[in-house]
Design a protein around this motif. Structure first.
Motif, PDB file in Angstrom:
ATOM      1  N   MET A   1       0.990  -1.238  -0.017  1.00  0.00           N
ATOM      2  CA  MET A   1      -0.045  -0.021   0.005  1.00  0.00           C
ATOM      3  C   MET A   1       1.030   1.251   0.014  1.00  0.00           C
ATOM      4  O   MET A   1       1.636   1.224   0.711  1.00  0.00           O
ATOM      5  N   ASP A   2       0.799   2.144  -1.104  1.00  0.00           N
ATOM      6  CA  ASP A   2       1.387   3.261  -0.954  1.00  0.00           C
ATOM      7  C   ASP A   2       0.873   4.331  -0.242  1.00  0.00           C
ATOM      8  O   ASP A   2      -0.123   4.378   0.400  1.00  0.00           O
ATOM      9  N   ASN A   3       1.855   5.435  -0.006  1.00  0.00           N
ATOM     10  CA  ASN A   3       1.468   6.434   1.005  1.00  0.00           C
ATOM     11  C   ASN A   3       0.122   7.515   0.486  1.00  0.00           C
ATOM     12  O   ASN A   3      -0.579   7.732   1.419  1.00  0.00           O
ATOM     13  N   LEU A   4       0.015   7.618  -0.809  1.00  0.00           N
ATOM     14  CA  LEU A   4      -1.336   8.230  -0.938  1.00  0.00           C
ATOM     15  C   LEU A   4      -2.520   7.494  -0.623  1.00  0.00           C
ATOM     16  O   LEU A   4      -3.460   7.815  -0.340  1.00  0.00           O
ATOM     17  N   THR A   5      -2.483   6.163  -0.915  1.00  0.00           N
ATOM     18  CA  THR A   5      -3.433   5.169  -0.521  1.00  0.00           C
ATOM     19  C   THR A   5      -3.827   5.403   0.818  1.00  0.00           C
ATOM     20  O   THR A   5      -4.800   5.528   1.541  1.00  0.00           O
ATOM     21  N   ARG A  74      -9.722   0.268   3.560  1.00  0.00           N
ATOM     22  CA  ARG A  74      -8.316  -0.242   4.251  1.00  0.00           C
ATOM     23  C   ARG A  74      -8.096  -1.669   4.047  1.00  0.00           C
ATOM     24  O   ARG A  74      -7.138  -2.072   3.678  1.00  0.00           O
ATOM     25  N   SER A  75      -9.356  -2.578   4.135  1.00  0.00           N
ATOM     26  CA  SER A  75      -9.199  -3.981   3.882  1.00  0.00           C
ATOM     27  C   SER A  75      -8.902  -4.145   2.631  1.00  0.00           C
ATOM     28  O   SER A  75      -7.843  -5.050   2.523  1.00  0.00           O
ATOM     29  N   MET A  83      -5.740   0.984  -3.602  1.00  0.00           N
ATOM     30  CA  MET A  83      -7.288   1.476  -3.180  1.00  0.00           C
ATOM     31  C   MET A  83      -8.239   1.177  -4.262  1.00  0.00           C
ATOM     32  O   MET A  83      -7.968   1.016  -5.382  1.00  0.00           O
ATOM     33  N   PRO A  84      -9.420   0.670  -3.639  1.00  0.00           N
ATOM     34  CA  PRO A  84     -10.596   0.373  -4.596  1.00  0.00           C
ATOM     35  C   PRO A  84     -11.060   1.523  -5.530  1.00  0.00           C
ATOM     36  O   PRO A  84     -11.483   2.436  -4.859  1.00  0.00           O
ATOM     37  N   ALA A 125       0.101   3.426 -11.390  1.00  0.00           N
ATOM     38  CA  ALA A 125       0.885   1.931 -11.804  1.00  0.00           C
ATOM     39  C   ALA A 125       1.551   1.579 -10.525  1.00  0.00           C
ATOM     40  O   ALA A 125       2.422   2.159 -10.174  1.00  0.00           O
ATOM     41  N   HIS A 126       0.831   0.578 -10.097  1.00  0.00           N
ATOM     42  CA  HIS A 126       1.611  -0.135  -9.002  1.00  0.00           C
ATOM     43  C   HIS A 126       2.262  -1.450  -9.403  1.00  0.00           C
ATOM     44  O   HIS A 126       2.052  -2.111 -10.419  1.00  0.00           O
TER      45      HIS A 126
END
Length: 161
Positions: A1-5, A74-75, A83-84, A125-126
């Motif tokens: 999970m990145d910081n923006l999320t 979060r889940s 992030m969904p 892009a993740h």
């Protein structure tokens, strides 16, 4: 999970907490609602103080919905690392409706910001989500292929037979 999320989810939680606080800090009608009965509190839209009653109830009801959106996001983000996108689209839709139809000078703009941040985080892009393994000797499936995973153990001395 990145910081923006992470920060987007925190912003959703902060908005939920802000809604609870604002429901009791703003000019409200909780005493009138309790006196007249909770089930009949919003029945008479011509009654004096109806706007205060309606505002108090809606602010308080929005808080659990925002909390639920934050918990579900979060889940999903913890499991997938992303992030969904649905969170962003729903927040944008609610924000547009609130800003355009109901309260242009209200907090609907915050939902637009949360929606935009959610979509930015979702469509960035993740790296691919990590493969989940159930432990020693587990089989993990990724992109249609099956890969056997194993856990290295310390070498055991061989006993002669």
């Amino acid at each position: 999970m990145d910081n923006l999320t992470r920060w987007t989810i925190r912003l959703i939680f902060a908005t939920a907490v802000g809604h609870v606080l604002f429901a009791f800090v703003q000019p409200n009608a909780w005493d009138d609602i309790a006196r007249d009965g909770f089930f009949r509190a919003l029945a008479d839209d011509g009654a004096a103080g109806f706007f205060e009653r309606e505002s108090s109830v809606w602010f308080l009801l929005a808080a659990p919905m925002l909390l639920l959106a934050g918990l579900l996001s979060r889940s999903v983000a913890a499991r997938t690392g992303r992030m969904p996108a649905e969170t962003g689209w729903v927040m944008l839709l609610l924000g547009v409706v609130l800003v355009a139809l109901y309260f242009p000078a209200g907090g609907g703009w915050l939902l637009l910001v949360i929606g935009a941040l959610s979509l930015t985080s979702a469509y960035r892009a993740h790296s691919p989500a990590p493969t989940v393994s159930a432990g020693r000797g587990a089989i993990a499936s990724r992109a249609g292929s099956t890969v056997a995973t194993s856990v290295s153990t310390p070498a055991q001395p061989r006993t002669p037979r």
